[in-house]
Design a protein around this motif. Structure first.
Motif, mmCIF file in Angstrom:
data_model
loop_
_atom_site.group_PDB
_atom_site.id
_atom_site.type_symbol
_atom_site.label_atom_id
_atom_site.label_comp_id
_atom_site.label_asym_id
_atom_site.label_seq_id
_atom_site.Cartn_x
_atom_site.Cartn_y
_atom_site.Cartn_z
ATOM 1 N N THR A 85 -31.705 -3.656 16.864
ATOM 2 C CA THR A 85 -32.200 -3.896 18.210
ATOM 3 C C THR A 85 -31.067 -3.492 19.141
ATOM 4 O O THR A 85 -30.007 -4.105 19.124
ATOM 5 N N PRO A 86 -31.256 -2.424 19.931
ATOM 6 C CA PRO A 86 -30.158 -1.866 20.717
ATOM 7 C C PRO A 86 -29.472 -2.904 21.587
ATOM 8 O O PRO A 86 -28.268 -2.849 21.797
ATOM 9 N N ALA A 87 -30.219 -3.886 22.081
ATOM 10 C CA ALA A 87 -29.614 -4.877 22.964
ATOM 11 C C ALA A 87 -28.521 -5.653 22.241
ATOM 12 O O ALA A 87 -27.536 -6.058 22.838
ATOM 13 N N ALA B 92 -26.470 -4.556 20.224
ATOM 14 C CA ALA B 92 -25.272 -3.752 20.028
ATOM 15 C C ALA B 92 -24.420 -3.697 21.293
ATOM 16 O O ALA B 92 -23.396 -3.041 21.305
ATOM 17 N N HIS B 93 -24.837 -4.369 22.323
ATOM 18 C CA HIS B 93 -24.106 -4.265 23.579
ATOM 19 C C HIS B 93 -22.850 -5.123 23.583
ATOM 20 O O HIS B 93 -22.787 -6.176 22.974
ATOM 21 N N ASN B 94 -21.892 -4.600 24.321
ATOM 22 C CA ASN B 94 -20.644 -5.309 24.473
ATOM 23 C C ASN B 94 -20.870 -6.583 25.298
ATOM 24 O O ASN B 94 -21.814 -6.664 26.076
ATOM 25 N N ARG C 52 -20.697 0.009 22.570
ATOM 26 C CA ARG C 52 -20.532 1.006 21.519
ATOM 27 C C ARG C 52 -21.571 2.115 21.660
ATOM 28 O O ARG C 52 -21.311 3.261 21.358
ATOM 29 N N ASP C 53 -22.764 1.763 22.143
ATOM 30 C CA ASP C 53 -23.807 2.786 22.304
ATOM 31 C C ASP C 53 -23.690 3.521 23.631
ATOM 32 O O ASP C 53 -24.550 4.321 23.971
ATOM 33 N N GLY C 54 -22.631 3.247 24.389
ATOM 34 C CA GLY C 54 -22.406 3.979 25.623
ATOM 35 C C GLY C 54 -23.003 3.323 26.851
ATOM 36 O O GLY C 54 -22.730 3.750 27.967
ATOM 37 N N HIS C 55 -23.807 2.306 26.670
ATOM 38 C CA HIS C 55 -24.416 1.653 27.826
ATOM 39 C C HIS C 55 -23.403 0.753 28.530
ATOM 40 O O HIS C 55 -22.653 0.035 27.872
ATOM 41 N N PRO C 56 -23.392 0.776 29.856
ATOM 42 C CA PRO C 56 -22.446 -0.065 30.592
ATOM 43 C C PRO C 56 -22.869 -1.530 30.590
ATOM 44 O O PRO C 56 -24.051 -1.855 30.546
#
Ligand SMILES: [Cu+2]
Length: 200
Positions: A23-25, A27-29, A108-112
């Motif tokens: 779930t991409p969320a 993976a967020h910092n 890590r996935d580039g999202h701010p």
């Protein structure tokens, strides 16, 4: 029998989809620890702000700011990045008052991911600040809502522990999901055509 094998394949594809953990969320910092801490009330002015995040920081895309109650930026050094930790050194001594720490980092996935929190300096030896800025202060904190702190927890734990910045994990997972969706679509299409052909 054809229908049965198609159904079995479809079931396998759907199972695989459910098993994909990404779930991409997740993976967020996200901010893990801050010094001064959120809502801290300090009796001595800090000279640095240190923020530790879940994932390794990219020095090129790490911003840490300190603003006073009038939303004026307090002069600081550029962030010094060490792994998942960023530190700014405050140029001058902070007077008594409430300060807002703002940060913007990338996942890590580039999202701010950005957010803010406040702390207060209340040094009994220092003179009280003259600025009567009460109504403007809460607005800045409310405006900067953290976007990525939602699912800070478990699914990403392995990646966080390894500490390496490996975008392929998230990318691969995303690619796998997309691929499986395409396969599922094709299977459904073929199954439906076969069924239609048989009924006519
Ligand atoms: Cu993302």
């Amino acid at each position: 029998m054809r229908t049965r094998s198609v159904t079995a394949l479809l079931a396998a594809v759907l199972t695989a989809l459910l098993l994909v953990p990404a779930t991409p969320a997740a993976a967020h910092n996200s901010l893990q620890e801050a010094t001064p801490a959120r809502d801290a009330r300090l009796t001595a002015a800090p000279t640095q702000v240190t923020l530790r995040f879940l994932q390794r920081l990219n020095p090129s895309y790490t911003t840490i700011t300190v603003s006073d109650a009038d939303q004026r930026k307090v002069p600081t050094s550029a962030p010094a990045v060490d792994g998942a930790t960023g530190t700014v050194t405050i140029d001058g001594p902070l007077g008594n008052g409430t300060y807002t720490v703002g940060y913007r980092v990338v996942s890590r996935d580039g999202h701010p991911v950005q957010g803010s929190y406040r702390f207060t300096v209340a040094d009994p030896a220092a003179p009280a600040p003259s600025a009567p800025a009460s109504p403007s202060a809460p607005a800045s904190a409310a405006a900067a809502v953290s976007t990525g702190a939602d699912a800070a927890g478990e699914p990403d734990a392995s990646g966080a522990r390894s500490g390496d910045d490996s975008p392929p994990v998230a990318l691969l997972a995303g690619g796998t999901v997309a691929g499986l969706l395409v396969v599922a679509g094709v299977v459904l299409f073929v199954a439906r055509r076969r069924r239609a052909r048989r009924t006519t």
